[in-house]
Design an enzyme around this catalytic site. Sequence first.
Site, mmCIF file in Angstrom:
data_model
loop_
_atom_site.group_PDB
_atom_site.id
_atom_site.type_symbol
_atom_site.label_atom_id
_atom_site.label_comp_id
_atom_site.label_asym_id
_atom_site.label_seq_id
_atom_site.Cartn_x
_atom_site.Cartn_y
_atom_site.Cartn_z
ATOM 1 C CE LYS A 114 -3.898 1.877 2.751
ATOM 2 N NZ LYS A 114 -4.660 1.691 4.015
ATOM 3 C CB SER A 167 -8.113 3.464 3.161
ATOM 4 O OG SER A 167 -7.205 2.852 4.062
ATOM 5 C CB SER A 179 -8.207 0.572 6.015
ATOM 6 O OG SER A 179 -8.937 1.768 6.028
#
Lengths: 96, 489
Positions: B81, B156, B180
Site C-alpha cells: 500500500k 482504504s 481498511s
Amino acid sequence: MASPSDIDIDYVANLARIALTDTEKEIFSRQLGDVLRYIEKLSAVDVSHVEPTAHAFPISNVWAEDTPQPGLPVEAALRNAPAQRDDMIVVPVVVE
Amino acid sequence: MSSDLIFKSAAELAALLETGQVSSVELTQAFIDRRRAVDDRVKAFNSFDETDALAQARASDARRAGGEMRGALEGIPVGLKDVIAVAGQPLTCSSRMLANFVSPYDATVAARLKSAGAILWGRLNMDEFAMGSSTENSAFQTTSNPWDLERVPGGSSGGPAAALAAGEVPLALGSDTGGSIRQPASFCGVVGFKPTYGLVSRYGLVAFASSLDQIGPFARTVEDAALLLGAIGGHDPLDSTSYPAAIPDYRAEIKKHRGPWKLGVPKEYFGPGLNAEVAGAVRAAIEFYQGAGCEIREVSLPVAAEYAIATYYIIATAEASSNLARYDGVRYGHRSKEGSDAIDLYFKSRAEGFGPEVKRRIILGTYVLSSGYYDAFYLRAQKVRTLIRQDFLNAYREVDALLAPVAPTAAFKKGEKSSDPLAMYLSDIYTISLNLAGLPGISIPCGFTREGLPIGLQIIGQPFQEAGLLAIARAYEQAHGWNGMNPKL
C-alpha cells in the site's frame, strides 16, 4: 455536549491552517453538522466512573540507551525539500 | 505458464521456487505481465518499477543458486500500500501533498520483507492518507473491483485488495485504522488480516491515527497470511508502541491449534442494516462451525455496537488533525507558489495539497480538540473506548473468538456514497470497534451474492492470540473452496 450549530468553520479552519473556499465552507459545515449530530449520541453514555483509554495496550516509559547511531545524510534528508540552498531549506522571509 | 502462476498461493509458489520448477525472475515477470494486461481496468497500482523488481528477482535467484537464501519469502513478490516507506521508492499516500515524495528510508516492515527475501513489487492505491472506505478518495485514480469494474474495491486499502484479487500480486501489505484491510478484503474476495495493535511495527507507516493504525497482510489463503505475518511481526525498538515479546512461527503454529472452539456471535451485529445475502452467508459459516463440533454462543457488545462509530470519528480525526499538521509545505511535500509569508504558505500549501475528505477530517479533529470542547468530545470518547474494550473482554470470558459480518453489504457502486460522508462512515460499523479495542480480526471469503460479488466472514480474536484466530479461520477455509474462485478480467 456542545451543540452542532456551534461549529464556526472560519475559526476552526484558521486553527487547522487550511484556506477553505466559500464553497468548501458551505459544504463542510453542512456535512460536519450531520456528523456532529451523529456523534452527539455519545452524551447518552454514562462515563462518570470510567477511566479513559489512550490506546489499547498502554506501554509507557519506553527507554532507549542514548547511543550514537548513523542518521540520514544531509543529501537524503533534503531530497524532498521544496526549496533548498547551501544544505538548508529555503522558506519565505519570517523576520524582516 | 504465467497464467498458472498468478493465482497460486505464496506457499505453492515457494514450493515451486524450492524445487526449481520456476525462478524468481520468471515468477516476477508473470506478475509484471499480468499488471500490464489488466491494470488499465483495475487501476490498483499508483507506481511500479519493472526493472527494479526484476533486479531484485535476479538477486534472489543468485542467492538461491548459492545456497544463501534469506527467509520464508525468498523470491516471492509482495505489493505495498502506498503508505509504507521503501527507500528510494515513491510514497504518495494517494495525495497531491506527497505526489513527488521519495522515501529516504525503509519502514521496518519493508526492511523485514527484504531480509525475508521478498521482491518488493509496486505501490498500491488507497484512499488519500488512508481516509475512506472505497478508494474513491485517491487523488490519482479510482481503483475498480475486479469482480465488477463498476464497483468499488473497498478501502482504504483498495489497491492491495484489488491487485491481489486480479492476480497482479501474490501477497500485499495494507494498513487498517477502522477496517481498511478487512473491508476491502471482503469486497474483493481475499484474505485480509489486522493483527493486534502493537504486533507489527508502525515505523515507516505514514501516520493517520496513531492509537488505531496497524499494518497487516493481504493473502489468498490463511496460511499465506500467517507466513507474511511471521515475516513482518515482532518487536521493533523504532516503534515505542511495539509489543515487546517474541512471536511464534505462525505458519507452523496454526496447524497445531485444533477445535472444537467456543465461538461467540454478537447479537447486535445481525440487526437491521445488514444485507440479507450477507447475513445468510455469515449464518451459513456459523452453521459450519457448529456442525464441526464448535459451541456457538450468542454474546452482546452493547456499547461497541451502538457507539463505536461516534467514538472512532472523534478519536481518529483528533489524532489525524495532529499527525497531519506536519504537512505545512516547508520541509517536504507540496509547497504553494502563492505563499506571501510563512503562515500564508501553510494555509495555501494545505489547501492545494489535501483533498476534500482529508480536509473534512482535519477540520473535525481540530474542532473536537479545540478549547472548550476537549472534555465533551475527546475525553468522553476515550472513556467510551474503555467501555467498548470491556464489551469484548467480557465476551472473551465465555468464548475463544467471535464470528461476525465484515461489512453490511457487498461492494457498492462507484459514486454511491461519495457525496455523503456519514453514510460512508456507517459502512465501517462491524470493523471499527476492533481498532478501538486493539483486537486482531480477519476477513475470509465466505460466499457470493447472486450478482457474483464476494462476501467476507469476520473472525475477531483475543489480544496477541493470532495463531488461534488464524487456526479458526483456516478450519473454515479448508472445508470450502472460495479462495479457488477468481474474477474474470
